[in-house]
Write a protein that holds these residues in place. Structure first.
Motif, short mmCIF file in Angstrom:
data_model
loop_
_atom_site.label_atom_id
_atom_site.label_comp_id
_atom_site.label_asym_id
_atom_site.label_seq_id
_atom_site.Cartn_x
_atom_site.Cartn_y
_atom_site.Cartn_z
N GLY A 32 -42.26 11.94 -2.97
CA GLY A 32 -43.38 12.29 -3.82
C GLY A 32 -42.95 13.23 -4.94
O GLY A 32 -41.81 13.67 -4.99
N PRO A 33 -43.88 13.55 -5.83
CA PRO A 33 -43.53 14.36 -7.00
C PRO A 33 -43.05 15.76 -6.65
O PRO A 33 -42.31 16.37 -7.39
CB PRO A 33 -44.82 14.43 -7.81
CG PRO A 33 -45.82 13.61 -7.10
CD PRO A 33 -45.25 13.12 -5.83
N TRP A 34 -43.47 16.31 -5.51
CA TRP A 34 -43.06 17.66 -5.13
C TRP A 34 -41.61 17.70 -4.69
O TRP A 34 -41.03 18.77 -4.59
CB TRP A 34 -43.97 18.20 -4.03
CG TRP A 34 -44.02 17.27 -2.87
CD1 TRP A 34 -43.20 17.25 -1.78
CD2 TRP A 34 -44.93 16.19 -2.69
NE1 TRP A 34 -43.53 16.23 -0.95
CE2 TRP A 34 -44.60 15.55 -1.48
CE3 TRP A 34 -46.00 15.70 -3.43
CZ2 TRP A 34 -45.30 14.44 -1.00
CZ3 TRP A 34 -46.68 14.61 -2.94
CH2 TRP A 34 -46.34 14.00 -1.75
N SER A 35 -41.00 16.55 -4.43
CA SER A 35 -39.61 16.54 -3.98
C SER A 35 -38.68 17.06 -5.07
O SER A 35 -37.58 17.52 -4.78
CB SER A 35 -39.19 15.14 -3.54
OG SER A 35 -39.21 14.24 -4.63
N TRP A 36 -39.12 17.02 -6.32
CA TRP A 36 -38.30 17.53 -7.42
C TRP A 36 -38.23 19.06 -7.37
O TRP A 36 -37.43 19.66 -8.07
CB TRP A 36 -38.87 17.08 -8.76
CG TRP A 36 -38.95 15.60 -8.89
CD1 TRP A 36 -37.96 14.70 -8.63
CD2 TRP A 36 -40.08 14.84 -9.30
NE1 TRP A 36 -38.42 13.42 -8.86
CE2 TRP A 36 -39.71 13.48 -9.27
CE3 TRP A 36 -41.37 15.17 -9.69
CZ2 TRP A 36 -40.59 12.46 -9.63
CZ3 TRP A 36 -42.24 14.17 -10.04
CH2 TRP A 36 -41.84 12.83 -10.00
N CYS A 37 -39.06 19.69 -6.56
CA CYS A 37 -39.13 21.15 -6.48
C CYS A 37 -38.24 21.72 -5.39
O CYS A 37 -38.23 22.92 -5.17
CB CYS A 37 -40.57 21.59 -6.24
SG CYS A 37 -41.77 20.85 -7.35
N ASP A 38 -37.54 20.88 -4.68
CA ASP A 38 -36.73 21.30 -3.55
C ASP A 38 -35.41 21.89 -4.04
O ASP A 38 -34.63 21.21 -4.70
CB ASP A 38 -36.47 20.09 -2.64
CG ASP A 38 -35.74 20.44 -1.37
OD1 ASP A 38 -35.36 21.61 -1.19
OD2 ASP A 38 -35.56 19.54 -0.54
N ALA A 40 -32.78 22.27 -2.53
CA ALA A 40 -31.67 21.47 -2.01
C ALA A 40 -31.28 20.36 -2.98
O ALA A 40 -30.15 19.86 -2.93
CB ALA A 40 -32.02 20.89 -0.65
N THR A 41 -32.20 19.98 -3.88
CA THR A 41 -31.90 18.92 -4.85
C THR A 41 -31.44 19.50 -6.19
O THR A 41 -31.31 18.79 -7.16
CB THR A 41 -33.14 18.03 -5.10
OG1 THR A 41 -34.18 18.83 -5.68
CG2 THR A 41 -33.62 17.38 -3.83
N GLY A 42 -31.24 20.85 -6.22
CA GLY A 42 -30.77 21.48 -7.45
C GLY A 42 -31.87 22.17 -8.25
O GLY A 42 -31.58 22.79 -9.28
#
Length: 151
Positions: A32-38, A40-42
């Motif tokens: 989902g769109p919130w995954s860009w806020c992790d 761990a993904t940079g």
């Protein structure tokens, strides 16, 4: 005969769909769109130093200087992905708790309990008139985690 064909067709479909869901991480917290806020993904979480000061002042009932309010609102607006704004506020709040050594139900600062600080921080997007995703569509600009005591 046609029932067997339908059964095997549905079974094959379910097998393929399940395999794809596992492969692409469906129903995980990282979809989902919130995954860009992790982080761990940079993603770099914003420190929100202006909001930190504003939340502390508001929670103890002090007047918030216009410059502090403006800094907080600008820092929040500078977070390009609106899905990340509440997450960054939550991270900021956890760091305040950690800095002050706060436990559940305790005063964070004199005259300011943890629950009040959580609600104050969650309402920052509304105070600043900075948009955040709101799936309920009720127009409230309060972070969803305000209702959860573990934040």
């Amino acid at each position: 005969m046609w029932m067997k064909t339908v059964f095997w067709g549905l079974l094959l479909f379910m097998l393929v769909a399940t395999t794809m869901a596992v492969e692409y991480g469906a129903r995980s917290h990282n979809s989902g769109p919130w995954s860009w806020c992790d982080p761990a993904t940079g993603y770099k979480v914003s420190a929100l130093t202006g909001c930190r000061a504003m939340v502390k002042l508001q929670c103890v009932g002090s007047q918030v200087p216009e410059a502090v309010l403006r800094d907080c609102c600008q820092q929040l607006a500078d977070i390009n992905n609106e899905w990340c704004r509440c997450g960054d506020l939550s991270s900021m709040l956890r760091s305040v708790y950690q800095e002050l050594g706060v436990r559940e139900g305790k005063e964070v600062l004199p005259g300011c309990r943890k629950e009040m600080m959580r609600l104050t921080a969650a309402s920052v997007p509304e105070v600043c008139k900075v948009p955040i995703p709101n799936p309920s569509g009720d127009g409230a600009g309060v972070c969803y985690w305000a209702a959860y005591p573990d934040v």
